[in-house]
Write an enzyme that holds these catalytic residues in place. Structure first.
Site, PDB file in Angstrom:
ATOM      1  N   ASN A 152     -49.615 -15.563 -44.524  1.00  0.00           N
ATOM      2  CA  ASN A 152     -48.488 -15.790 -45.440  1.00  0.00           C
ATOM      3  C   ASN A 152     -47.186 -15.813 -44.641  1.00  0.00           C
ATOM      4  OD1 ASN A 152     -47.066 -16.157 -47.780  1.00  0.00           O
ATOM      5  ND2 ASN A 152     -47.287 -14.052 -48.495  1.00  0.00           N
ATOM      6  N   ASP A 154     -44.730 -18.186 -44.493  1.00  0.00           N
ATOM      7  CA  ASP A 154     -43.553 -18.956 -44.917  1.00  0.00           C
ATOM      8  C   ASP A 154     -42.550 -18.027 -45.589  1.00  0.00           C
ATOM      9  OD1 ASP A 154     -44.950 -18.450 -47.259  1.00  0.00           O
ATOM     10  OD2 ASP A 154     -44.564 -20.422 -48.120  1.00  0.00           O
ATOM     11  N   ASP A 156     -40.843 -18.036 -49.285  1.00  0.00           N
ATOM     12  CA  ASP A 156     -40.729 -18.725 -50.566  1.00  0.00           C
ATOM     13  C   ASP A 156     -39.463 -18.377 -51.337  1.00  0.00           C
ATOM     14  OD1 ASP A 156     -43.063 -20.409 -50.785  1.00  0.00           O
ATOM     15  OD2 ASP A 156     -44.237 -18.578 -50.771  1.00  0.00           O
ATOM     16  N   ASP A 164     -42.486 -13.936 -45.630  1.00  0.00           N
ATOM     17  CA  ASP A 164     -43.092 -13.296 -46.798  1.00  0.00           C
ATOM     18  C   ASP A 164     -44.046 -12.165 -46.435  1.00  0.00           C
ATOM     19  OD1 ASP A 164     -41.694 -14.899 -48.530  1.00  0.00           O
ATOM     20  OD2 ASP A 164     -43.314 -16.355 -48.799  1.00  0.00           O
ATOM     21  N   ASP A 175     -45.095 -17.399 -54.171  1.00  0.00           N
ATOM     22  CA  ASP A 175     -45.796 -16.817 -53.039  1.00  0.00           C
ATOM     23  C   ASP A 175     -47.282 -16.614 -53.329  1.00  0.00           C
ATOM     24  OD1 ASP A 175     -45.850 -15.879 -50.449  1.00  0.00           O
ATOM     25  OD2 ASP A 175     -45.433 -13.810 -51.017  1.00  0.00           O
ATOM     26  N   ASP A 178     -49.792 -19.025 -51.858  1.00  0.00           N
ATOM     27  CA  ASP A 178     -50.139 -18.902 -50.444  1.00  0.00           C
ATOM     28  C   ASP A 178     -51.245 -17.879 -50.215  1.00  0.00           C
ATOM     29  OD1 ASP A 178     -48.059 -20.673 -50.075  1.00  0.00           O
ATOM     30  OD2 ASP A 178     -46.613 -19.103 -49.584  1.00  0.00           O
ATOM     31  N   GLN A 350     -38.210 -30.651 -28.093  1.00  0.00           N
ATOM     32  CA  GLN A 350     -39.656 -30.617 -27.892  1.00  0.00           C
ATOM     33  C   GLN A 350     -40.074 -29.320 -27.208  1.00  0.00           C
ATOM     34  OE1 GLN A 350     -43.373 -31.427 -28.257  1.00  0.00           O
ATOM     35  NE2 GLN A 350     -42.006 -33.117 -28.804  1.00  0.00           N
ATOM     36  N   ASP A 351     -39.236 -28.851 -26.321  1.00  0.00           N
ATOM     37  CA  ASP A 351     -39.571 -27.645 -25.571  1.00  0.00           C
ATOM     38  C   ASP A 351     -39.485 -26.383 -26.418  1.00  0.00           C
ATOM     39  OD1 ASP A 351     -40.035 -29.081 -23.291  1.00  0.00           O
ATOM     40  OD2 ASP A 351     -38.034 -28.775 -22.448  1.00  0.00           O
ATOM     41  N   LYS A 363     -54.925 -24.669 -50.510  1.00  0.00           N
ATOM     42  CA  LYS A 363     -53.520 -24.830 -50.140  1.00  0.00           C
ATOM     43  C   LYS A 363     -53.403 -25.140 -48.653  1.00  0.00           C
ATOM     44  CE  LYS A 363     -48.985 -24.233 -50.763  1.00  0.00           C
ATOM     45  NZ  LYS A 363     -48.355 -22.957 -51.127  1.00  0.00           N
ATOM     46  N   HIS A 471     -44.231 -30.144 -16.898  1.00  0.00           N
ATOM     47  CA  HIS A 471     -44.800 -30.332 -18.231  1.00  0.00           C
ATOM     48  C   HIS A 471     -45.818 -31.467 -18.257  1.00  0.00           C
ATOM     49  CE1 HIS A 471     -40.931 -28.461 -20.176  1.00  0.00           C
ATOM     50  NE2 HIS A 471     -41.607 -27.612 -19.417  1.00  0.00           N
ATOM     51  N   CYS A 644     -39.139 -35.369 -24.566  1.00  0.00           N
ATOM     52  CA  CYS A 644     -38.536 -34.045 -24.395  1.00  0.00           C
ATOM     53  C   CYS A 644     -37.422 -33.796 -25.408  1.00  0.00           C
ATOM     54  CB  CYS A 644     -37.958 -33.901 -22.992  1.00  0.00           C
ATOM     55  SG  CYS A 644     -39.101 -34.280 -21.661  1.00  0.00           S
TER      56      CYS A 644
END
Length: 662
Positions: A152, A154, A156, A164, A175, A178, A350-351, A363, A471, A644
């Site tokens: 869980n 995220d 909400d 959460d 919630d 989830d 990107q890094d 879900k 990289h 990048c």
């Protein structure tokens, strides 16, 4: 099914017992037997199933007025098929007989049937269904079973600043979506629960990995109470009179990792409170597997492209943003520009992070993996990406410092592959490392351990420490194709570049210059490049490093030479590590069939850049559209390129991870 418990009978008084629906109970017909008894019979009232277990070589099933022998090891097993309406409303009688066939005594067992079951989505349909099968075991594969738990991770609630899973109180009804639903069946006479209780419990080792909320209906947050978790190892269920089912919601708190295989379990027990110590009559256990964090390769459709707006000594990257915006429009995905006030002039998005997702049968939502790299974009993933149905995870180094290889430009993933009959339907993660050198830079162990522990995208370590930045996106990329293979691996190739320049020299274009069109860069003719022994030596070394990776990739991804496209590229050594001599075309952004490729500023021949022309000839027959974008001042001169400086969130795989066998 093995008997769960035994009940001893008495000739002097009735025996009382609780029998859980679907659970077999062993009836001890031998502990109190009348003197002279040789045989016995057993009968049950409606609602009670009575059956015997015996050795057919020693015992013949009785017929007519015959009875079961007492000296042949015949076992009596009973079970009930429904919950009782009242206490002791079911009955089993055992009668004992001597040689004269006269009854010498009777034992009576009064039963109360209770329907107790803890159920989760073991069938992986997205809904909880009653199961009488194995709920303790979790199995992979298309024929597998076992429930899935989402971490869980995220946020909400718009009012909360925390993830959460850090809260022991529900902050939003959303919630609940989830979490994994769980149902406790608890049918039986109300009087039964005056002397018995239901107890939910979680092993100590699992208590910090999962939380359980009890639902009591209604639309108020207060109707949902956390009853199991890091601070609560057990919960005495509050059953109301007449209540037959109680709903719970289970949340995951931690992803699989080096110290956690991903499996957690919890149990419910029916406990007799009349005895000291209290005795559990019956225990039902369910097991979950935590959903892994899953990366998505370039072959998945793009949904959102992230890029930073920055200012430097050359001015803003406004022109670059305009070119990227045009590409995004063609690819029909969303552009998200991180402003200078949030990136603090850190353009290497990107890094900083990697997009992935987690999925359960009911879900799925995206999860951003925040790298240990902490520069200007340090707070962007947590502050701006974490939100409703958008999760967040991070692994931080505790003691060792962060190296350049900890940036997520050094993290990539292949499309789905099959290697010597072994399928990887979600691809394989690629990590740059110091191999085959005995020492050097490696990605942080906490990150490598995390990626390996997810199990579904078995990581492969490549050799990237030969590069200045270090990289994997500096020498490889994957592009989607519409043919049966479905993709190609692109590898940077000094040999291909030198061969191309040699061809152009032999065609009479030796004076055509690299960097033609760049006012701030010294031009180098094809002749000069081919005659530069140091540059040739540098690229011979770079090619050997790439070739080492080429063989590893062919072996670990099951590729052939037909699956690889060599993209012309030159490098030069700087303090024994390589940098791109001109904008590195492999370091591209892939948006479906639309490719945003660093403009190489190669020699102009017949009005066209020969490097661009070569790349088009390699990729456009595969159904790809090449757009060359100028990133020279804003990215290339700072040791990076388009890949990048961008980041793409993509559609999840249609394949369900639990259908695979790691």
């Amino acid at each position: 099914m093995a008997p769960q418990r035994a009940v001893q009978l008495s000739l002097k008084k009735p025996t009382y017992a609780v029998c859980v629906v679907g659970i077999e109970t062993y009836v001890d017909v031998y502990s109190d037997v009348p003197e002279g008894a040789e045989t016995f019979s057993v009968s049950g009232s409606p609602g009670v199933e009575v059956f015997t277990v015996y050795n057919i070589a020693r015992v013949t099933e009785p017929t007519g007025k015959a009875y079961w022998p007492l000296n042949a090891g015949v076992d009596v097993i009973i079970s009930v098929d429904t919950a009782s309406k009242a206490l002791n409303d079911l009955k089993v009688q055992v009668s004992y007989f001597g040689l004269q066939k006269a009854a010498l005594g009777h034992s009576v067992l009064y039963l109360t049937g209770a329907d107790i079951s803890l159920d989760v989505d073991t069938g992986r349909t997205g809904k909880v269904k009653r199961s009488h099968g194995d709920k303790k075991t979790w199995r992979w594969g298309p024929e597998g079973y076992g429930a899935v738990l989402l971490v869980n991770c995220d946020r909400d609630s718009f009012w909360s600043r925390e993830i959460d899973l850090t809260s022991t109180q529900l902050t939003s009804l959303d919630d609940l979506q989830d979490m994994a639903p769980m149902v406790l069946s608890c049918d039986g006479p109300d009087e039964l629960f005056d002397s018995h209780k239901l107890v939910l419990n979680v092993p100590f080792s699992d208590s910090r990995r999962m939380g359980v909320f009890c639902a009591r209906g209604g639309n108020s947050l207060s109707d949902y109470k956390q009853v199991l978790g890091p601070q609560h190892l057990y919960y005495e269920v509050e059953r109301r009179p007449g209540e037959r089912e109680i709903s719970f919601y289970v949340e995951g708190l931690t992803f699989p990792d080096a110290d956690f295989l991903g499996l957690v379990s919890l149990s419910v027990s029916l406990v007799d409170t009349k005895t000291l110590p209290e005795v559990p009559y019956f225990t039902d256990t369910v097991t979950f597997r935590m959903a892994p964090w899953i990366m998505t390769p370039n072959t998945q459709c793009p949904l959102e492209l992230y890029v930073c707006s920055v200012l430097d000594s050359h001015g803003s990257n406004e022109k670059f943003l305009k070119d990227i915006s045009d590409l995004v429009l063609k690819a029909n995905c969303k552009l998200i520009v991180c402003p200078w006030t949030e990136n603090r002039n850190d353009r290497w998005i990107q890094d900083e992070m990697e997009f992935g997702y987690i999925e359960a049968p009911h879900k799925s939502f995206p999860v951003v993996f925040d790298s240990p790299r902490d520069r200007g974009l340090k707070y962007f993933p947590y502050k701006r990406i974490l939100g409703p149905d958008f999760g967040y995870v991070i692994r931080e180094t505790q003691f060792a410092g962060v190296s350049g290889l900890d940036s997520f430009g050094n993290l990539d993933i292949s499309p789905p592959v099959t290697v010597e009959g072994k399928e990887y339907p979600l691809g394989r993660i690629l990590i740059g490392s110091s191999f085959p050198k005995s020492g050097g830079r490696r990605m942080a162990k906490v990150v490598r351990d995390f990626l390996k522990a997810q199990q579904v995208q078995a990581p492969v370590e490549l050799y990237s420490d030969w590069l200045w930045v270090g990289h994997v996106d500096e020498f490889l990329s994957f592009v989607p194709t519409s043919d049966q293979k479905g993709f190609r691996l692109l590898l940077a190739s000094p040999s291909a570049c030198l061969n191309l320049f040699q061809e152009k020299k032999e065609e009479g274009y030796g004076e055509a210059a690299q960097f033609d069109g760049l006012n701030h860069q010294v031009k180098r003719s094809i002749n000069e490049i081919l005659e530069d022994r140091i540059l040739r030596s540098d690229n011979l070394y770079a090619q050997r490093c790439i070739d080492w990776n080429r063989e590893v990739l062919k072996q670990e991804l099951g590729l052939t030479e037909r699956d690889i496209v060599d993209i012309p590229q030159l490098f030069y050594l700087k303090d024994s590590h390589a940098e791109a001599f001109f904008p590195n075309m492999v370091n591209m952004v892939v948006l479906g069939k639309y490719l945003g490729i660093p403009k190489p500023y190669g020699p102009i021949i017949n009005g066209c850049c020969c490097l661009e022309e070569k790349v088009r000839s390699l990729l456009e027959p595969l159904g790809l559209c090449c757009t060359f974008i100028d990133d020279y001042l804003s990215y290339h001169e700072l040791c990076g390129e388009i890949h990048c400086g961008t980041n793409v969130r993509r559609k999840p795989f249609p394949f369900k991870w639990w259908h695979m066998v790691p």
